[in-house]
Design a protein around this motif. Structure first.
Motif, PDB file in Angstrom:
ATOM      1  N   VAL A  14     -51.954  -8.858  10.006  1.00 34.01           N
ATOM      2  CA  VAL A  14     -52.146 -10.132  10.861  1.00 34.01           C
ATOM      3  C   VAL A  14     -53.672 -10.540  10.981  1.00 34.01           C
ATOM      4  CG1 VAL A  14     -52.321 -10.602  13.505  1.00 34.01           C
ATOM      5  CG2 VAL A  14     -50.516  -9.400  12.664  1.00 34.01           C
ATOM      6  N   ALA A  15     -54.629  -9.577  10.692  1.00 35.23           N
ATOM      7  CA  ALA A  15     -55.954  -9.910  10.560  1.00 35.23           C
ATOM      8  C   ALA A  15     -56.300 -10.854   9.426  1.00 35.23           C
ATOM      9  CB  ALA A  15     -56.890  -8.598  10.502  1.00 35.23           C
ATOM     10  N   GLU A  16     -55.647 -10.340   8.207  1.00 34.13           N
ATOM     11  CA  GLU A  16     -55.827 -11.295   7.128  1.00 34.13           C
ATOM     12  C   GLU A  16     -55.260 -12.482   7.029  1.00 34.13           C
ATOM     13  OE1 GLU A  16     -54.129  -8.835   4.116  1.00 34.13           O
ATOM     14  OE2 GLU A  16     -55.882  -7.302   4.028  1.00 34.13           O
ATOM     15  N   ALA A  17     -54.175 -12.782   7.890  1.00 33.60           N
ATOM     16  CA  ALA A  17     -53.717 -14.118   8.088  1.00 33.60           C
ATOM     17  C   ALA A  17     -54.231 -14.973   8.957  1.00 33.60           C
ATOM     18  CB  ALA A  17     -51.971 -13.661   8.570  1.00 33.60           C
ATOM     19  N   LEU A  18     -54.987 -14.403   9.975  1.00 33.84           N
ATOM     20  CA  LEU A  18     -55.626 -15.308  10.782  1.00 33.84           C
ATOM     21  C   LEU A  18     -57.021 -15.437  10.517  1.00 33.84           C
ATOM     22  CD1 LEU A  18     -54.174 -13.934  14.103  1.00 33.84           C
ATOM     23  CD2 LEU A  18     -53.662 -15.966  12.958  1.00 33.84           C
ATOM     24  N   GLY A  19     -57.642 -14.458   9.476  1.00 31.65           N
ATOM     25  CA  GLY A  19     -59.167 -14.659   9.221  1.00 31.65           C
ATOM     26  C   GLY A  19     -60.024 -14.209  10.183  1.00 31.65           C
ATOM     27  N   VAL A  20     -59.457 -13.159  10.670  1.00 33.38           N
ATOM     28  CA  VAL A  20     -60.264 -12.005  11.759  1.00 33.38           C
ATOM     29  C   VAL A  20     -60.382 -10.775  11.239  1.00 33.38           C
ATOM     30  CG1 VAL A  20     -60.000 -13.815  13.662  1.00 33.38           C
ATOM     31  CG2 VAL A  20     -58.597 -11.822  13.454  1.00 33.38           C
ATOM     32  N   SER A  21     -61.440  -9.959  11.832  1.00 33.37           N
ATOM     33  CA  SER A  21     -61.356  -8.519  11.415  1.00 33.37           C
ATOM     34  C   SER A  21     -60.032  -7.657  11.960  1.00 33.37           C
ATOM     35  CB  SER A  21     -62.676  -7.861  11.908  1.00 33.37           C
ATOM     36  OG  SER A  21     -62.573  -7.833  13.278  1.00 33.37           O
ATOM     37  N   GLN A  22     -59.742  -6.712  11.504  1.00 37.62           N
ATOM     38  CA  GLN A  22     -58.736  -5.848  12.216  1.00 37.62           C
ATOM     39  C   GLN A  22     -59.006  -5.245  13.489  1.00 37.62           C
ATOM     40  OE1 GLN A  22     -57.680  -2.340   9.579  1.00 37.62           O
ATOM     41  NE2 GLN A  22     -56.136  -1.753  10.907  1.00 37.62           N
ATOM     42  N   ARG A  23     -60.295  -4.876  13.624  1.00 37.42           N
ATOM     43  CA  ARG A  23     -60.781  -4.481  14.875  1.00 37.42           C
ATOM     44  C   ARG A  23     -60.632  -5.441  15.882  1.00 37.42           C
ATOM     45  NH1 ARG A  23     -60.134  -1.212  18.315  1.00 37.42           N
ATOM     46  NH2 ARG A  23     -62.193  -0.870  19.693  1.00 37.42           N
ATOM     47  N   THR A  24     -60.855  -6.896  15.709  1.00 35.57           N
ATOM     48  CA  THR A  24     -60.411  -7.841  16.697  1.00 35.57           C
ATOM     49  C   THR A  24     -59.188  -7.866  17.185  1.00 35.57           C
ATOM     50  OG1 THR A  24     -62.365  -9.085  15.602  1.00 35.57           O
ATOM     51  CG2 THR A  24     -60.694 -10.513  16.979  1.00 35.57           C
ATOM     52  N   VAL A  25     -58.102  -7.650  16.152  1.00 35.67           N
ATOM     53  CA  VAL A  25     -56.745  -7.888  16.484  1.00 35.67           C
ATOM     54  C   VAL A  25     -56.258  -6.626  17.291  1.00 35.67           C
ATOM     55  CG1 VAL A  25     -54.351  -7.468  15.457  1.00 35.67           C
ATOM     56  CG2 VAL A  25     -56.105  -8.968  14.399  1.00 35.67           C
ATOM     57  N   GLU A  26     -57.055  -5.384  17.012  1.00 40.33           N
ATOM     58  CA  GLU A  26     -56.678  -4.339  17.566  1.00 40.33           C
ATOM     59  C   GLU A  26     -57.245  -4.496  19.193  1.00 40.33           C
ATOM     60  OE1 GLU A  26     -58.722  -1.219  15.674  1.00 40.33           O
ATOM     61  OE2 GLU A  26     -57.115  -1.217  14.163  1.00 40.33           O
ATOM     62  N   ARG A  27     -58.348  -5.197  19.436  1.00 36.12           N
ATOM     63  CA  ARG A  27     -58.837  -5.401  20.763  1.00 36.12           C
ATOM     64  C   ARG A  27     -58.005  -6.297  21.425  1.00 36.12           C
ATOM     65  NH1 ARG A  27     -64.111  -6.366  17.919  1.00 36.12           N
ATOM     66  NH2 ARG A  27     -65.183  -4.329  18.217  1.00 36.12           N
ATOM     67  N   TYR A  28     -57.338  -7.370  20.734  1.00 35.86           N
ATOM     68  CA  TYR A  28     -56.432  -8.329  21.589  1.00 35.86           C
ATOM     69  C   TYR A  28     -55.132  -7.515  22.026  1.00 35.86           C
ATOM     70  CZ  TYR A  28     -58.727 -12.837  20.480  1.00 35.86           C
ATOM     71  OH  TYR A  28     -59.440 -13.684  20.290  1.00 35.86           O
ATOM     72  N   VAL A  29     -54.701  -6.569  21.171  1.00 39.05           N
ATOM     73  CA  VAL A  29     -53.567  -5.785  21.412  1.00 39.05           C
ATOM     74  C   VAL A  29     -53.808  -4.840  22.617  1.00 39.05           C
ATOM     75  CG1 VAL A  29     -52.050  -3.998  20.515  1.00 39.05           C
ATOM     76  CG2 VAL A  29     -52.508  -5.801  19.270  1.00 39.05           C
ATOM     77  N   LYS A  30     -55.001  -4.309  22.899  1.00 36.30           N
ATOM     78  CA  LYS A  30     -55.275  -3.562  23.998  1.00 36.30           C
ATOM     79  C   LYS A  30     -55.910  -4.278  25.216  1.00 36.30           C
ATOM     80  CE  LYS A  30     -56.111   0.719  21.241  1.00 36.30           C
ATOM     81  NZ  LYS A  30     -56.693   2.168  21.549  1.00 36.30           N
TER      82      LYS A  30
END
Length: 44
Positions: A14-30
């Protein structure tokens, strides 16, 4: 964001597809981040 993580089978893809960091995606999920930036919202 949770939907994308389930569909793409992981936060890294997801992070690669959106152009953000993996950690950012984890923050959205939490729910540490609730609203995306304007440019990210357009990509979603």
């Amino acid at each position: 964001m949770r939907y994308l993580v389930k569909q793409l089978a992981g936060t890294r893809t997801v992070a690669e597809a959106l152009g953000v960091s993996q950690r950012t995606v984890e923050r959205y999920v939490k729910d540490k981040i609730r609203r995306p930036r304007a440019d990210l919202a357009q990509r979603l």
